[in-house]
Design a protein around this motif. Structure first.
Motif, PDB file in Angstrom:
ATOM      1  N   THR A  20      33.708  19.830  36.787  1.00  0.00           N
ATOM      2  CA  THR A  20      32.684  20.855  36.782  1.00  0.00           C
ATOM      3  C   THR A  20      31.646  20.447  36.854  1.00  0.00           C
ATOM      4  OG1 THR A  20      33.173  21.287  34.267  1.00  0.00           O
ATOM      5  CG2 THR A  20      34.156  22.378  36.234  1.00  0.00           C
ATOM      6  N   MET A  21      30.931  19.383  36.515  1.00  0.00           N
ATOM      7  CA  MET A  21      29.914  18.798  37.075  1.00  0.00           C
ATOM      8  C   MET A  21      29.228  19.200  37.889  1.00  0.00           C
ATOM      9  SD  MET A  21      31.364  14.240  35.624  1.00  0.00           S
ATOM     10  CE  MET A  21      28.989  13.640  35.585  1.00  0.00           C
ATOM     11  N   THR A  22      27.794  18.983  37.190  1.00  0.00           N
ATOM     12  CA  THR A  22      26.747  19.935  38.490  1.00  0.00           C
ATOM     13  C   THR A  22      26.733  18.126  39.556  1.00  0.00           C
ATOM     14  OG1 THR A  22      25.091  18.580  37.528  1.00  0.00           O
ATOM     15  CG2 THR A  22      25.312  20.752  36.618  1.00  0.00           C
ATOM     16  N   LEU A  23      26.086  18.562  40.158  1.00  0.00           N
ATOM     17  CA  LEU A  23      26.608  17.503  41.655  1.00  0.00           C
ATOM     18  C   LEU A  23      24.644  16.400  40.864  1.00  0.00           C
ATOM     19  CD1 LEU A  23      25.705  19.554  45.091  1.00  0.00           C
ATOM     20  CD2 LEU A  23      27.151  18.174  43.662  1.00  0.00           C
ATOM     21  N   GLU A  24      23.896  17.281  40.336  1.00  0.00           N
ATOM     22  CA  GLU A  24      23.010  16.116  39.994  1.00  0.00           C
ATOM     23  C   GLU A  24      23.597  15.315  39.299  1.00  0.00           C
ATOM     24  OE1 GLU A  24      22.401  19.894  40.330  1.00  0.00           O
ATOM     25  OE2 GLU A  24      20.881  19.335  41.227  1.00  0.00           O
ATOM     26  N   GLU A  25      24.384  15.498  37.895  1.00  0.00           N
ATOM     27  CA  GLU A  25      25.018  14.611  37.002  1.00  0.00           C
ATOM     28  C   GLU A  25      25.506  13.518  37.597  1.00  0.00           C
ATOM     29  OE1 GLU A  25      25.549  18.062  33.095  1.00  0.00           O
ATOM     30  OE2 GLU A  25      27.161  18.086  35.573  1.00  0.00           O
ATOM     31  N   ILE A  26      26.718  14.092  38.765  1.00  0.00           N
ATOM     32  CA  ILE A  26      27.099  13.267  39.509  1.00  0.00           C
ATOM     33  C   ILE A  26      26.303  12.141  39.818  1.00  0.00           C
ATOM     34  CG2 ILE A  26      28.779  13.347  41.614  1.00  0.00           C
ATOM     35  CD1 ILE A  26      29.672  16.333  40.815  1.00  0.00           C
ATOM     36  N   ALA A  27      25.739  12.679  40.368  1.00  0.00           N
ATOM     37  CA  ALA A  27      24.086  11.054  41.398  1.00  0.00           C
ATOM     38  C   ALA A  27      24.312  10.428  40.245  1.00  0.00           C
ATOM     39  CB  ALA A  27      22.831  12.296  42.035  1.00  0.00           C
ATOM     40  N   GLU A  28      23.566  10.538  38.675  1.00  0.00           N
ATOM     41  CA  GLU A  28      23.447  10.204  37.924  1.00  0.00           C
ATOM     42  C   GLU A  28      24.267   9.456  37.142  1.00  0.00           C
ATOM     43  OE1 GLU A  28      20.731  10.409  33.592  1.00  0.00           O
ATOM     44  OE2 GLU A  28      21.276  12.369  34.507  1.00  0.00           O
ATOM     45  N   THR A  29      25.876   9.481  36.663  1.00  0.00           N
ATOM     46  CA  THR A  29      26.685   9.170  36.622  1.00  0.00           C
ATOM     47  C   THR A  29      27.635   7.865  37.948  1.00  0.00           C
ATOM     48  OG1 THR A  29      28.267  10.962  36.750  1.00  0.00           O
ATOM     49  CG2 THR A  29      27.016  10.766  34.771  1.00  0.00           C
ATOM     50  N   CYS A  30      27.078   8.160  38.930  1.00  0.00           N
ATOM     51  CA  CYS A  30      27.937   7.167  39.846  1.00  0.00           C
ATOM     52  C   CYS A  30      26.413   6.455  40.467  1.00  0.00           C
ATOM     53  CB  CYS A  30      28.148   8.555  41.481  1.00  0.00           C
ATOM     54  SG  CYS A  30      29.641   8.816  40.935  1.00  0.00           S
TER      55      CYS A  30
END
Length: 289
Positions: free
Chosen positions: A226-236
């Motif tokens: 359920t991570m936001t797309l912004e969180e996904i981009a940052e953590t990837c």
């Protein structure tokens, strides 16, 4: 026939500090494969610093505590892993065949991840649709493959082994910032020699391979978290969401938002997992493991 029961199979990604304790002792077997980042494992009085590609194998009665903390270098919290709980007479018999280290570095083998992913999907079908017999056979396959991977010795070909070490370095550092000279230094080569060797053995540059891993990590978090797309981009490991958006569209022909909307519909992309290199599942730091 001896049974092998898959009780829980899931994926967890933590981007905040987290801990989970079984100091009273586990009641089942626990298998845990670190797919990225790092964490600290306490087991029977010993602390293990676990990195990407490390496999944890524990038996009933073992004390266990997971600690996910910030990285001392940049203050970032990052820990992703597959985990499962299992039991059964077949597992008992398999466990007794050999002595296995609590922590082994097995790397991020595509076949192992594929088996883990299939078990995860089977458990997510729910009790009514879950095929326990199929899950049991997948679990047996995973156990046997884990033993083979643990027992494998270094390749006789020195260059092949050096290339493999480079590949594992990239896999373990893909979602954080790393420099090519750091990868080269990890195997004792110059940057130019390491880059040439990697391309010779794997047909792409280390940066291209790292980008593949980042995209695969993003896909699985979009599907299972359920991570936001912004969180996904940052953590990837993407420098910004706009860069992530541009790279994702260039590779998959749609925006991250469109993919997430479409992937939420069952069986829309039945073969999408064939494109993945590494596995992920839930992002909620409160998930048990």
């Amino acid at each position: 026939m001896l049974d092998a029961r898959l009780l829980i199979c899931d994926y967890s990604y933590h981007f905040q500090q987290f801990s989970n304790s079984h100091r009273g002792g586990l009641t089942t077997y626990l298998f845990r494969l670190q797919t990225e980042g790092a964490c600290e494992i306490y087991c029977n009085g010993t602390v293990h610093q676990v990195q990407g590609g490390d496999l944890l194998l524990l038996q009933p009665g073992d004390e266990y505590e997971l600690r996910v903390k910030d990285d001392a270098q940049d203050g970032r919290v990052s820990s992703g892993d597959y985990y499962l709980f299992c039991d059964g007479e077949w597992i008992d018999e398999w466990w007794g065949r050999m002595n296995r280290p609590v922590v082994s570095h097995v790397g991020l083998d595509d076949h192992l991840l594929g088996l883990w992913r299939q078990m995860l999907l089977e458990k997510r079908r729910g009790l009514e649709e879950e095929n326990s017999e199929l899950a049991g056979y997948l679990l047996r396959s995973l156990c046997l493959c884990l033993d083979r991977t643990i027992m494998e010795t270094k390749p006789a070909d020195r260059l092949a082994f050096t290339a493999l070490r480079l590949k594992r370095f990239v896999e373990e550092h893909a979602t954080v910032t790393f420099k090519l000279e750091e990868a080269a230094a990890s195997v004792g080569l110059s940057q130019s020699r390491a880059a040439k060797l990697f391309r010779e053995y794997y047909g792409k540059t280390m940066i291209q391979y790292a980008l593949d891993i980042r995209l695969n990590a993003a896909i699985e978090r979009m599907k299972y978290s359920t991570m936001t797309l912004e969180e996904i981009a940052e953590t990837c490991g993407f420098a910004s969401y706009s860069y992530f958006h541009r790279v994702f569209r260039a590779n998959y022909g749609m925006s991250p938002m469109k993919f997430r909307e479409t992937a939420a519909v069952p069986d829309t992309f039945p073969d999408w997992d064939d494109h993945l290199i590494t596995g992920r599942q839930s992002s909620d730091s409160t998930r048990p493991q």
